[in-house]
Design an enzyme around this catalytic site. Structure first.
Site, PDB file in Angstrom:
ATOM      1  N   SER A 132      37.352  38.954  36.514  1.00 49.09           N
ATOM      2  CA  SER A 132      36.341  39.952  36.901  1.00 49.09           C
ATOM      3  C   SER A 132      36.047  40.903  35.749  1.00 49.09           C
ATOM      4  O   SER A 132      36.924  41.198  34.926  1.00 49.09           O
ATOM      5  CB  SER A 132      36.885  40.750  38.085  1.00 49.09           C
ATOM      6  OG  SER A 132      36.202  41.975  38.221  1.00 49.09           O
ATOM      7  N   GLU A 134      36.050  43.852  36.042  1.00 46.41           N
ATOM      8  CA  GLU A 134      36.948  45.003  36.229  1.00 46.41           C
ATOM      9  C   GLU A 134      38.125  44.981  35.250  1.00 46.41           C
ATOM     10  O   GLU A 134      38.830  45.970  35.108  1.00 46.41           O
ATOM     11  CB  GLU A 134      37.458  45.047  37.665  1.00 46.41           C
ATOM     12  CG  GLU A 134      36.389  45.406  38.686  1.00 46.41           C
ATOM     13  CD  GLU A 134      35.921  46.853  38.585  1.00 46.41           C
ATOM     14  OE1 GLU A 134      36.782  47.740  38.574  1.00 46.41           O
ATOM     15  OE2 GLU A 134      34.705  47.090  38.480  1.00 46.41           O
ATOM     16  N   TYR A 156      43.376  46.488  41.295  1.00 46.89           N
ATOM     17  CA  TYR A 156      42.581  45.252  41.339  1.00 46.89           C
ATOM     18  C   TYR A 156      42.314  44.741  39.923  1.00 46.89           C
ATOM     19  O   TYR A 156      42.539  43.560  39.622  1.00 46.89           O
ATOM     20  CB  TYR A 156      41.251  45.524  42.070  1.00 46.89           C
ATOM     21  CG  TYR A 156      40.308  44.340  41.997  1.00 46.89           C
ATOM     22  CD1 TYR A 156      40.406  43.292  42.898  1.00 46.89           C
ATOM     23  CD2 TYR A 156      39.327  44.263  41.001  1.00 46.89           C
ATOM     24  CE1 TYR A 156      39.555  42.191  42.820  1.00 46.89           C
ATOM     25  CE2 TYR A 156      38.474  43.166  40.916  1.00 46.89           C
ATOM     26  CZ  TYR A 156      38.594  42.146  41.828  1.00 46.89           C
ATOM     27  OH  TYR A 156      37.760  41.056  41.738  1.00 46.89           O
TER      28      TYR A 156
END
Ligand code: NDP
Ligand code: GDR
Length: 335
Positions: A132, A134, A156
């Site tokens: 991701s 992220e 996460y």
């Protein structure tokens, strides 16, 4: 002429947004598609499998727990997939601030058990890991590409960065054909209700239909690089069609603010967003990133990947789908 045996693909997280689009795509390509689902999904298919209901009779579903190595290993060994797409994860970033442990356990152990099960049980299987944007977190450059350093700012993001490193290591240390997609936000009418785009499209539809009046949001100035999920699952598949495994950023290269998403969605139904949107500090995050914008040049060059659906079309499709859904009062049908 003898009939060609279809390739077998295995998808974890097949009941989610991406899993459902990927399953559709692979069925269309002639694959025999297998999916791992939780036991509760089999018990309550109407709510938990609504995204794959329309293709359920063409899928082979297995209950296997992501937390149990023996259950994953046995099932993978039995299926002998040619391609495995590991999408299952605790995917809501906000939730990872409330409960870091569930996110870390599910996401880090999940990919570790899957990699080990594939290596031991079906070593010729090609593996895809859903990393991701992220992982970039507090970015040092805009846009980000495959060479940008990681600085994740949530449990996460940390879990996805660990998954990325683990996948890379299985590739380099054990020779597994394993690739990571560093995907930026991608949305659709099948997006979960807790994510901001679907929260906006569903509220806009209900406000237009006179069912509610207000939409409460957090940071309107956050920027995201939003694409369409159906375009992004094609990139996952393309990665596993390459002779050499590798990692790729998948993004549109354009950002919009949450406010711009609101404006476009409300405009579409002829309403002024300022009359309905209220700021609620509960929806702010402890550590927020503002400039996540991806550079997908490598994916375009090597995979020949192209985005087909642009921002305005994405917003319109989501609002239209929710208008249809809420005007039928058919709240169980999210597809
Ligand atoms: P969703 O939240 O829609 O789907 C997540 C899937 O994971 C569901 O099928 C869910 O099953 C399954 N899952 C969650 N926890 C567990 C668990 N403990 N055991 C077994 N299965 C579990 O996510 P998306 O489809 O949007 O995303 C797919 C993947 O891509 C995720 O890994 C996500 O982190 C990653 N990603 C997504 C991006 C996006 O913008 N959509 C961008 C970058 C990465 P159930 O239905 O039973 O809950
Ligand atoms: P994100 O998606 O955290 O980027 O993760 P989300 O839609 O939750 O947030 C996007 C941005 O919107 C801001 N925001 C709000 N978000 C939510 N959910 N609810 C609100 O009310 C709200 N108001 C403002 C957020 O602060 C944020 O900046 C998604 C997931 O799919 C991950 O699994 C994936 O890895 C990343 O995208 C890339």
């Amino acid at each position: 002429m003898p009939k060609k045996t279809p390739k077998k693909a295995l998808i974890t997280g097949i009941t989610g947004q991406d899993g459902s689009y990927l399953a559709e795509w692979l069925v269309e390509q002639g694959y025999e598609v297998h999916g791992f689902v939780r036991r509760v999904a089999i018990e309550d298919p109407d709510t938990r499998m609504h995204r794959i209901r329309h293709i359920a009779d063409r899928l082979h579903l297995h209950t296997a727990s992501l937390g149990s190595y023996p259950s994953l290993y046995k099932t993978i060994h039995r299926i002998q997939p040619d391609e495995c797409y590991h999408l299952a994860a605790e995917s809501f970033v906000s939730y990872s601030f409330e409960d870091e442990f569930t996110t870390i356990n599910t996401n880090v152990n999940g990919v570790h058990y899957m990699l080990s099960s594939v290596l031991e049980g079906a070593p010729d299987c090609r593996f895809y890991f859903a990393a991701s944007s992220e992982i970039f977190g507090r970015v040092t450059q805009v846009p980000q590409d495959e060479t940008t350093p990681f600085h994740p700012r949530s449990a996460y993001g940390i879990s996805k960065s660990a998954g990325y490193e683990m996948t890379r290591n299985y590739r380099e240390a054990y020779g597994l054909h394993a690739s990571c997609g560093i995907l930026y936000n991608h949305e659709s009418p099948r997006r979960g209700m807790e994510f901001v785009t679907r929260k906006i499209s569903s509220h806009v539809a209900r406000i237009k239909l006179g069912q509610i009046d207000t939409l409460q949001l957090g940071n309107l100035h956050a920027h995201r690089d939003w694409g369409h999920a159906s375009d992004y699952v094609r990139a996952m598949w393309l990665m596993l069609q390459q002779d050499t495994p590798d990692d790729y950023v998948i993004a549109t290269g354009q950002t919009h603010t949450v406010q711009a998403f609101c404006e476009t969605a409300f405009d579409h139904v002829g309403l002024d967003w300022r009359e309905h949107v209220k700021i609620d500090s509960r929806f702010y995050r402890p550590a927020e990133e503002h400039v996540l914008r991806g550079d997908a040049s490598k994916a375009k060059r090597v995979l020949g990947w192209e985005q087909r659906i642009g921002f305005d079309e994405l917003v319109r499709e989501m609002v239209e789908a929710d208008l249809k859904r809420y005007s039928r009062h058919d709240v169980a049908a999210a597809v």
